[in-house]
Design an enzyme around this catalytic site. Structure first.
Site, PDB file in Angstrom:
ATOM      1  N   ASP A   1      -5.224   3.035  14.054  1.00 46.72           N
ATOM      2  CA  ASP A   1      -4.311   3.622  13.082  1.00 46.72           C
ATOM      3  C   ASP A   1      -4.852   4.995  12.720  1.00 46.72           C
ATOM      4  OD1 ASP A   1      -6.375   3.224  11.283  1.00 46.72           O
ATOM      5  OD2 ASP A   1      -5.267   1.862   9.977  1.00 46.72           O
TER       6      ASP A   1
ATOM      7  N   ARG B   1       0.851  -1.192   0.000  1.00 50.43           N
ATOM      8  CA  ARG B   1       0.000   0.000   0.000  1.00 50.43           C
ATOM      9  C   ARG B   1       0.885   1.240   0.000  1.00 50.43           C
ATOM     10  NH1 ARG B   1      -5.062   1.251   4.052  1.00 50.43           N
ATOM     11  NH2 ARG B   1      -3.466   1.091   5.677  1.00 50.43           N
TER      12      ARG B   1
END
Length: 727
Positions: free
Chosen positions: A634, A340
């Protein structure tokens, strides 16, 4: 001061330049001069386009803000609102029917439904564990978590508890009955597994000899036919291995000598440079790039210390079995890796352009992660013995894109990177995160822009909720965070993603994915609830750990996802009108106690995550909530919490002093939760000089002004401030 190397018009941090030239490029067939000349051209020509796309985001947001201000105090007229979004180019026409044409995609993506891990690439140990989590012990996953209750003498304890072990064995046998049922009887009554010719025979406790109800589910074994050490089964595209050793501590307690059931678990893994990491400069980026390179070369290793002992962790090799016909059967021993990259928003000082500006970090990531990934192609002479893709593809997840123009920019960027690296067109595949509102409502158009590259769409409800709040910041006060999952838009959004993916022909070519299970310790709840993802037609969903992957894998044995998808095709369940329903609170007459609870919950969550981000450079943490339940946090969870409080602040539900008081109330709670960490620095009582505390406060008080409600600009600036102050 960062030492830099002048390369064409670029000023490249020496640590990055040296990594690329000395480590990443050798073996790719691309020389340093060619690479840097190409990188210079890509950055110079595409950075202005990147900036224009960000400007369009701001322009659309400003128009939406003004529309809500112009209509303040009145209920939202859904038809007028939708027409306005169409008029300004936010909501675009749906393209004519089409099917994606993505080619050369590994079977883990096209035909195997299973769990997907997401792992911070800056942590080599986590990255190795995730890569090796393709296979996992079901016994360990059950025994070591709350998937098996500790009631009635089944406590985990410090040593092996046979009561608990027997419950694990019983659970696993029931699972085998579901995944590979016998023609008669139950695996629970098995006393012996043997291979007779090409058929698996099972002896039961009453002396009956039976076979599998579907004999074709037996695909391989290890050991002698009359005394196998492993039985390999295949169900719904996933393997399960019954391991037999009657002399082992567990096998000796089992009537059939079974010591474990090992499941194919994390079929795919996303190595993350984005929301789960804190990478703010060239030094940080190179740590991640080096780990990614090591995974693709197959030589990443990490020294692990446990007490007085230490060992070196490396990547697992492939698994070898004897197939039913006697030939060798080789199965991939590692998870298929995606990487990613970051989105389009941030820049990074790792490279400066001709004007001394930081370059877009997404362009930097595309160039460097792709270069590293060349080593993982089986068609390349650069890879070691452990390749990643066997079909010649590089899989890049692109997050936080707003609408089809931004996806088109990504595909243009990928094409340019392929030219720099001399790769065939469409080598770089794209995973499209459906986590921004403008992408959701235009999802088919987004997919069409990547029609020959798309391998993945995924709902990220955490970020998507953050964007939902920010887009409609001016519309009014939003519902409380715990109520958000019950709102009309979110169910429609989840169904819309699957419906659209199937309508665009993703089945058999790409993954349709669902989001993360964040409660890392609550595996019993996950087993009960997360089966909803495959039942919804998703052929992958995110898990927070290898153990979680093994347990979630059981869901794909119980649900034939591709059959579910077949049943859903041509039957759209969601409408864009439902998705555009803004989650405004129907009433804002919360009690003072309710407001305090919402403030405290969110402030504690924000502080618990931000203090580790700023002080320790940790981008993904198990953060205890206010009730001490460990949650995987996160930047996406941070975005929700900060945006919700910014929204309440904007609409006078809470005041600035309320926010600051809550932060000061919660800081000692977070300090106490971190008291076992010798490196941790308390935030209380010196709030004014604590950079992490000030960052948390800024994220809320300035939240309404942040681009799309993103947390990165404040986090990056404050982390660099902390690093400079502690250099």
């Amino acid at each position: 001061m960062t030492e830099r190397v002048q390369v064409g018009s670029l000023q490249v941090a020496k640590v990055l330049y040296d990594f690329v030239v000395e480590e990443a490029l050798p073996g790719t067939g691309v020389d340093a001069e060619t690479f840097w000349a190409g990188a210079d051209k890509v950055i110079t020509e595409l950075a202005p386009k990147n900036r224009d796309l960000l400007a369009k985001r701001d322009d659309l947001q400003a128009q939406i803000d003004q529309w809500h201000r112009d209509h303040a105090g009145a209920p939202i007229d859904a038809a007028a609102y939708k027409a306005f979004l169409q008029e300004i180019g936010y909501l675009l026409p749906t393209p004519a029917e089409f099917s994606v044409t993505t080619a050369n995609v590994d079977t883990e993506i096209t035909s195997t439904a299973g769990p997907q891990l997401v792992v911070p690439i800056l942590n080599a140990r986590f990255a190795l564990n995730a890569s090796n989590a393709r296979w996992g012990s079901l016994y360990d996953a059950l025994y070591g978590t709350n998937a098996i209750s500790e009631e009635n003498g089944a406590e985990k304890g410090s040593g092996y508890n046979k009561v608990r072990g027997d419950k694990v064995i019983a659970w696993a046998r029931e699972f085998l009955d579901a995944a590979a049922p016998l023609a008669s009887g139950s695996h629970a009554d098995s006393t012996k597994y043997v291979i007779d010719g090409s058929e698996l025979k099972i002896t039961l406790a009453d002396g009956t000899v039976t076979t599998l109800a579907q004999p074709e589910k037996f695909v391989g074994y290890l050991g002698a036919k009359d005394a196998p050490t492993s039985i390999l089964l295949l169900n719904n595209g996933l393997h399960a291995e019954i391991q037999i050793d009657a002399s082992s501590p567990i096998g000796s307690t089992d009537a059939a000598g079974v010591k474990d059931v090992v499941l194919e678990s994390a079929v795919t893994t996303i190595m993350d440079f984005e929301d789960s990491v804190a990478a703010v400069d060239a030094d940080d980026k190179v740590v991640g790039y080096r780990n990614w390179l090591g995974l693709n070369r197959g030589d990443l290793s990490e020294e692990i210390k446990k007490g007085a002992k230490s060992f070196t962790r490396t990547l697992n090799g492939d698994r070898k079995y004897t197939a039913v016909d006697g030939s060798e059967l080789s199965l991939h021993g590692r998870s298929l890796l995606f990487v990613r990259n970051v989105g389009h928003l941030m820049t990074n000082p790792a490279i400066l352009d001709a004007d001394g500006n930081e370059v877009p970090e997404g362009i930097l990531d595309a160039l460097i992660t792709s270069t590293c990934a060349v080593h993982g192609l089986s068609i390349s002479d650069a890879n070691g013995p452990l390749d990643n893709s066997r079909t010649g593809s590089i899989y890049i997840v692109k997050p936080k894109q707003h609408g089809p123009e931004e996806v088109a920019f990504t595909t243009e960027l990928f094409g340019r990177v392929e030219q720099v690296l001399g790769l065939p067109e469409n080598t770089l595949k794209v995973g499209i995160m459906d986590e921004e509102r403008r992408t959701t409502v235009n999802l088919a158009a987004c997919i069409k822009e990547a029609v020959d590259r798309v391998v993945f769409i995924n709902t990220g409800f955490l970020d998507r909720t953050g964007d939902e709040i920010h887009t409609s910041m001016e519309a009014g006060a939003m519902v409380r965070k715990a109520e958000m999952k019950k709102q009309k838009w979110i169910g429609a959004y989840e169904d819309w993603n699957v419906d659209t993916g199937l309508a665009c022909g993703l089945q058999g070519k790409a993954q349709i994915g669902k989001g993360m299970w964040a409660m890392t310790e609550l595996m019993a709840d996950m087993l009960e609830q997360k089966i909803g993802h495959p039942k919804a037609g998703a052929n992958t969903a995110w898990v927070p750990s290898p153990t979680g992957a093994t347990l979630h894998a059981t869901h794909y044995h119980r649900v034939d996802v591709f059959a579910v998808q077949d049943s859903l095709k041509g039957k759209p369940r969601a409408s864009v009108d439902d998705i555009l329903t803004i989650p405004l609170a129907p009433s804002t007459d919360w009690t003072d106690a309710e407001k305090k609870e919402e403030l405290d919950n969110n402030c504690q969550s924000i502080l618990g995550y931000v203090v580790r981000w700023i002080d320790a450079g940790v981008g993904c943490s198990k953060v205890p909530d206010i009730h001490d339940v460990a949650l995987m946090e996160d930047r996406a969870t941070l975005r929700i919490s900060s945006q919700l409080l910014a929204n309440w602040l904007r609409h006078g539900i809470v005041s600035e002093s309320d926010v600051v008081s809550a932060l000061e109330r919660m800081a000692p709670v977070v300090d106490r939760q971190n008291e076992g960490d010798a490196e941790y620095r308390n935030m209380a009582p010196d709030f004014d000089s604590n950079i992490a505390f000030q960052a948390a406060k800024e994220l809320i008080l300035e939240g309404a002004k942040q681009p799309s409600g993103y947390t990165e600009p404040i986090l990056h600036r404050r982390r660099r401030e902390y690093k400079a102050a502690n250099a």
